[in-house]
Design a protein around this motif. Structure first.
Motif, PDB file in Angstrom:
ATOM      1  N   ILE A 104       0.839  -1.202   0.000  1.00 30.43           N
ATOM      2  CA  ILE A 104       0.000   0.000   0.000  1.00 30.43           C
ATOM      3  C   ILE A 104       0.871   1.248   0.000  1.00 30.43           C
ATOM      4  CG2 ILE A 104      -1.739   1.310   1.282  1.00 30.43           C
ATOM      5  CD1 ILE A 104      -2.663  -1.419   2.454  1.00 30.43           C
ATOM      6  N   MET A 105       1.918   1.239   0.829  1.00 32.47           N
ATOM      7  CA  MET A 105       2.825   2.386   0.888  1.00 32.47           C
ATOM      8  C   MET A 105       3.526   2.578  -0.461  1.00 32.47           C
ATOM      9  SD  MET A 105       1.920   2.623   3.903  1.00 32.47           S
ATOM     10  CE  MET A 105       1.007   1.303   4.708  1.00 32.47           C
ATOM     11  N   ASP A 106       3.929   1.448  -1.050  1.00 32.83           N
ATOM     12  CA  ASP A 106       4.647   1.523  -2.313  1.00 32.83           C
ATOM     13  C   ASP A 106       3.754   2.059  -3.427  1.00 32.83           C
ATOM     14  OD1 ASP A 106       7.150   0.645  -3.901  1.00 32.83           O
ATOM     15  OD2 ASP A 106       5.495  -0.284  -5.001  1.00 32.83           O
ATOM     16  N   LEU A 107       2.535   1.551  -3.533  1.00 31.11           N
ATOM     17  CA  LEU A 107       1.643   1.996  -4.600  1.00 31.11           C
ATOM     18  C   LEU A 107       1.229   3.450  -4.421  1.00 31.11           C
ATOM     19  CD1 LEU A 107      -0.668  -1.143  -4.994  1.00 31.11           C
ATOM     20  CD2 LEU A 107       1.148  -0.381  -6.535  1.00 31.11           C
ATOM     21  N   THR A 108       0.970   3.858  -3.187  1.00 31.84           N
ATOM     22  CA  THR A 108       0.595   5.253  -2.931  1.00 31.84           C
ATOM     23  C   THR A 108       1.720   6.188  -3.348  1.00 31.84           C
ATOM     24  OG1 THR A 108      -0.805   4.584  -1.067  1.00 31.84           O
ATOM     25  CG2 THR A 108      -0.142   6.897  -1.167  1.00 31.84           C
ATOM     26  N   THR A 109       2.946   5.835  -2.958  1.00 33.04           N
ATOM     27  CA  THR A 109       4.093   6.671  -3.288  1.00 33.04           C
ATOM     28  C   THR A 109       4.349   6.681  -4.784  1.00 33.04           C
ATOM     29  OG1 THR A 109       5.019   5.913  -1.183  1.00 33.04           O
ATOM     30  CG2 THR A 109       6.464   7.192  -2.591  1.00 33.04           C
ATOM     31  N   ASP A 117       9.420  15.452  -3.876  1.00 29.83           N
ATOM     32  CA  ASP A 117       8.168  15.826  -3.227  1.00 29.83           C
ATOM     33  C   ASP A 117       8.219  15.427  -1.747  1.00 29.83           C
ATOM     34  OD1 ASP A 117       7.127  16.862  -5.542  1.00 29.83           O
ATOM     35  OD2 ASP A 117       5.876  15.124  -6.014  1.00 29.83           O
ATOM     36  N   THR A 118       7.340  16.030  -0.967  1.00 35.57           N
ATOM     37  CA  THR A 118       7.386  15.873   0.488  1.00 35.57           C
ATOM     38  C   THR A 118       6.255  14.994   1.004  1.00 35.57           C
ATOM     39  OG1 THR A 118       8.411  18.055   0.754  1.00 35.57           O
ATOM     40  CG2 THR A 118       7.326  17.128   2.691  1.00 35.57           C
ATOM     41  N   VAL A 119       6.615  14.122   1.958  1.00 36.68           N
ATOM     42  CA  VAL A 119       5.635  13.361   2.736  1.00 36.68           C
ATOM     43  C   VAL A 119       5.768  13.810   4.183  1.00 36.68           C
ATOM     44  CG1 VAL A 119       4.853  11.090   3.496  1.00 36.68           C
ATOM     45  CG2 VAL A 119       5.834  11.364   1.207  1.00 36.68           C
ATOM     46  N   ILE A 120       4.667  14.233   4.768  1.00 34.56           N
ATOM     47  CA  ILE A 120       4.665  14.583   6.192  1.00 34.56           C
ATOM     48  C   ILE A 120       4.323  13.322   6.978  1.00 34.56           C
ATOM     49  CG2 ILE A 120       3.549  15.927   8.009  1.00 34.56           C
ATOM     50  CD1 ILE A 120       3.148  18.167   6.028  1.00 34.56           C
ATOM     51  N   CYS A 121       5.193  12.973   7.907  1.00 33.06           N
ATOM     52  CA  CYS A 121       5.034  11.740   8.696  1.00 33.06           C
ATOM     53  C   CYS A 121       4.997  12.067  10.177  1.00 33.06           C
ATOM     54  CB  CYS A 121       6.212  10.788   8.445  1.00 33.06           C
ATOM     55  SG  CYS A 121       6.524  10.380   6.730  1.00 33.06           S
ATOM     56  N   GLU A 122       4.357  11.212  10.921  1.00 31.97           N
ATOM     57  CA  GLU A 122       4.486  11.283  12.374  1.00 31.97           C
ATOM     58  C   GLU A 122       5.925  10.963  12.751  1.00 31.97           C
ATOM     59  OE1 GLU A 122      -0.029   9.669  13.378  1.00 31.97           O
ATOM     60  OE2 GLU A 122       1.564   8.281  12.830  1.00 31.97           O
ATOM     61  N   ALA A 123       6.422  11.620  13.765  1.00 33.96           N
ATOM     62  CA  ALA A 123       7.785  11.351  14.244  1.00 33.96           C
ATOM     63  C   ALA A 123       7.713  10.972  15.717  1.00 33.96           C
ATOM     64  CB  ALA A 123       8.676  12.571  14.055  1.00 33.96           C
ATOM     65  N   PRO A 124       8.010   9.694  16.010  1.00 28.38           N
ATOM     66  CA  PRO A 124       8.567   8.639  15.165  1.00 28.38           C
ATOM     67  C   PRO A 124       7.495   7.976  14.305  1.00 28.38           C
ATOM     68  CG  PRO A 124       8.115   7.757  17.331  1.00 28.38           C
ATOM     69  CD  PRO A 124       7.785   9.225  17.401  1.00 28.38           C
ATOM     70  N   SER A 125       7.941   7.102  13.365  1.00 25.96           N
ATOM     71  CA  SER A 125       6.993   6.372  12.539  1.00 25.96           C
ATOM     72  C   SER A 125       7.587   5.033  12.108  1.00 25.96           C
ATOM     73  CB  SER A 125       6.601   7.201  11.313  1.00 25.96           C
ATOM     74  OG  SER A 125       5.499   6.614  10.649  1.00 25.96           O
ATOM     75  N   PHE A 126       6.758   4.232  11.435  1.00 24.58           N
ATOM     76  CA  PHE A 126       7.127   2.869  11.053  1.00 24.58           C
ATOM     77  C   PHE A 126       8.253   2.879  10.019  1.00 24.58           C
ATOM     78  CE2 PHE A 126       5.908  -0.776   8.114  1.00 24.58           C
ATOM     79  CZ  PHE A 126       6.656  -1.714   8.826  1.00 24.58           C
ATOM     80  N   ILE A 127       9.335   2.182  10.334  1.00 25.72           N
ATOM     81  CA  ILE A 127      10.528   2.191   9.495  1.00 25.72           C
ATOM     82  C   ILE A 127      10.253   1.650   8.097  1.00 25.72           C
ATOM     83  CG2 ILE A 127      11.258  -0.025  10.459  1.00 25.72           C
ATOM     84  CD1 ILE A 127      13.559   2.806   9.182  1.00 25.72           C
ATOM     85  N   GLY A 128       9.378   0.652   7.977  1.00 23.14           N
ATOM     86  CA  GLY A 128       9.086   0.079   6.668  1.00 23.14           C
ATOM     87  C   GLY A 128       8.478   1.101   5.720  1.00 23.14           C
ATOM     88  N   SER A 129       7.576   1.915   6.237  1.00 23.14           N
ATOM     89  CA  SER A 129       6.968   2.960   5.409  1.00 23.14           C
ATOM     90  C   SER A 129       7.971   4.065   5.106  1.00 23.14           C
ATOM     91  CB  SER A 129       5.741   3.549   6.124  1.00 23.14           C
ATOM     92  OG  SER A 129       4.744   2.564   6.275  1.00 23.14           O
ATOM     93  N   ASN A 131      11.185   3.863   4.821  1.00 21.60           N
ATOM     94  CA  ASN A 131      12.124   3.395   3.802  1.00 21.60           C
ATOM     95  C   ASN A 131      11.471   3.321   2.426  1.00 21.60           C
ATOM     96  OD1 ASN A 131      14.617   3.233   5.005  1.00 21.60           O
ATOM     97  ND2 ASN A 131      14.404   1.100   5.620  1.00 21.60           N
ATOM     98  N   CYS A 132      10.189   2.996   2.389  1.00 17.35           N
ATOM     99  CA  CYS A 132       9.476   2.993   1.114  1.00 17.35           C
ATOM    100  C   CYS A 132       9.453   4.401   0.524  1.00 17.35           C
ATOM    101  CB  CYS A 132       8.054   2.481   1.311  1.00 17.35           C
ATOM    102  SG  CYS A 132       7.050   2.563  -0.190  1.00 17.35           S
ATOM    103  N   PHE A 133       9.114   5.387   1.335  1.00 20.98           N
ATOM    104  CA  PHE A 133       9.076   6.767   0.851  1.00 20.98           C
ATOM    105  C   PHE A 133      10.470   7.216   0.402  1.00 20.98           C
ATOM    106  CE2 PHE A 133       5.661   7.234   4.367  1.00 20.98           C
ATOM    107  CZ  PHE A 133       4.727   6.575   3.579  1.00 20.98           C
TER     108      PHE A 133
END
Length: 394
Positions: A104-109, A117-129, A131-133
């Protein structure tokens, strides 16, 4: 031969969690670093029976190619269930079955981002997502997570100042790694801000069914009248992560582009695993199964937290989560977090340093993550006692 790697992959580092998990291959190591469901949580007999029935009654359907969007009866079943139970999905929405939540993360990105381009993430956040971004050369902007979810004032500041923000990534329920649940007030505010600044929201909800205390909160997607929320769900934590079945509910225009993106990646999610999920939902009381695993996790969470209170003293603070799989601990400022995590591994206890979940490797944090679903009860007790003994030396 000298290999020259692409710019997208050259800057990526191995997942810190996966590297730490190598240590847990030693049976003597207590795996508080993992994030796997409990072995007790798998409906093994049901899956065995379902799989045997599929291969006996309709083997060609299971072994043949499928359509990229997913097995249609499964899509319809998930859509109706999510609409009826959680008010997720409008007439303009559609659904695609994915190979787990990570896709899901890969397809969205892939669909939304250009390099830079910028993705705003919660800090901290899930490493798998994260790394995908990063693999798409996205710029990550972290906004701190508070005890009731993302700091909405700082979120708005980021939306005002950051360039080319394409979406906000959030895990509102029992966030990984912090365990925090976003309040209803903040869920509504995040939606309002996304609408105001014309950006999308990627709502990742792999842990939402694993509530062990407190009251259910509506998803951000349930407010979505404007087609701005991409909702990601998964069967990894309630059925099996090895089956690799997830799903996305979003505006039909987004799903159409994700379908094209998935065709270029893996054609479709394996038919056999889709059929297993479909028959499991259709023929078994899977809500009773969820109730059962929540009972398992409630017991394990309480055991871990009670032992933290017993052994860690004033050297660690934490917020007791209402569900999920993780406890996020903050060390006292005079304790070196990385040294503590290294000492834990030396003493055969694996935890994850908080730096693994930050936007940048040099971001400072005093936190570390522990998982209560994977280890046995005995190992939870022993592991926390060992960590407490390490802390007593500071």
């Amino acid at each position: 031969m000298d290999y020259i790697f692409s710019d997208k992959i050259s800057s990526l580092k191995p997942s810190a969690i996966r590297e730490i998990l190598k240590a847990t291959s030693d049976p003597g190591v207590i795996p508080l670093a993992a994030g796997n469901p409990s072995a007790e949580a798998f409906p093994v007999e049901e899956v065995k029976k379902i799989t045997e029935e599929i291969l006996k009654e309709d083997p060609i359907l299971a072994l043949q190619y499928g359509v990229t969007e997913g097995y249609n009866p499964l899509r319809e079943l998930i859509s109706s269930y999510m609409k009826e139970k959680y008010n997720i999905g409008k007439e303009s929405d559609s659904i695609i079955i994915t190979a787990g939540a990570q896709q899901i993360m890969d397809l969205t990105t892939k669909v939304l981002l250009n390099e830079g381009d910028t993705v705003i993430c919660e800090a901290p956040s899930f490493i798998g997502s994260l790394n995908c971004f990063r693999s798409y050369n996205a710029k990550l902007c972290g906004v701190e997570v508070e005890a009731d979810g993302i700091n909405v004032e700082k979120l708005e500041e980021a939306l005002k100042t950051e360039k080319n923000v394409k979406f906000i990534y959030t895990i509102p329920n029992f966030q990984n790694p912090s365990g925090v649940t976003m309040s209803l007030e903040k869920r509504k505010k995040v939606y309002e801000l996304a609408k105001k600044y014309n950006v999308l929201i990627l709502e990742d909800n792999p842990y939402g069914d694993l509530r062990v205390s407190g009251e259910h909160l509506p998803s951000i997607k349930s407010f979505d009248e404007d087609g701005i929320v991409i909702y990601g769900g998964s069967f990894s934590k309630i059925l099996s992560p090895g089956i690799r079945v997830g799903y996305v509910i979003a505006n039909e225009k987004l799903i159409a582009k994700m379908t094209v993106g998935k065709q270029a990646t893996d054609v479709h999610t394996p038919m056999l695993t889709q059929l297993i999920v479909y028959k499991w939902m259709k023929e078994y009381d899977f809500e009773k199964h969820i109730e059962k695993i929540c009972g398992i996790y409630k017991s394990k969470l309480e055991l871990m937290c009670d032992n933290i209170d017993k052994h860690f003293g004033d050297k660690v603070t934490y917020v007791r989560p209402e569900g999920g799989l993780f406890v996020w601990c903050r060390l006292r400022d005079d304790i070196d977090m990385l040294s503590f995590c290294a000492e834990a591994v030396k003493n055969k206890v694996a935890v994850v340093p908080g730096t693994a979940f930050m936007m940048n490797a040099d971001d400072k944090t005093q936190c570390f993550r522990m998982n209560f679903s994977t280890p046995s009860d005995e190992k939870i007790v022993k592991g926390i006692e060992i960590l407490g003994n390490i802390l007593s030396k500071y």
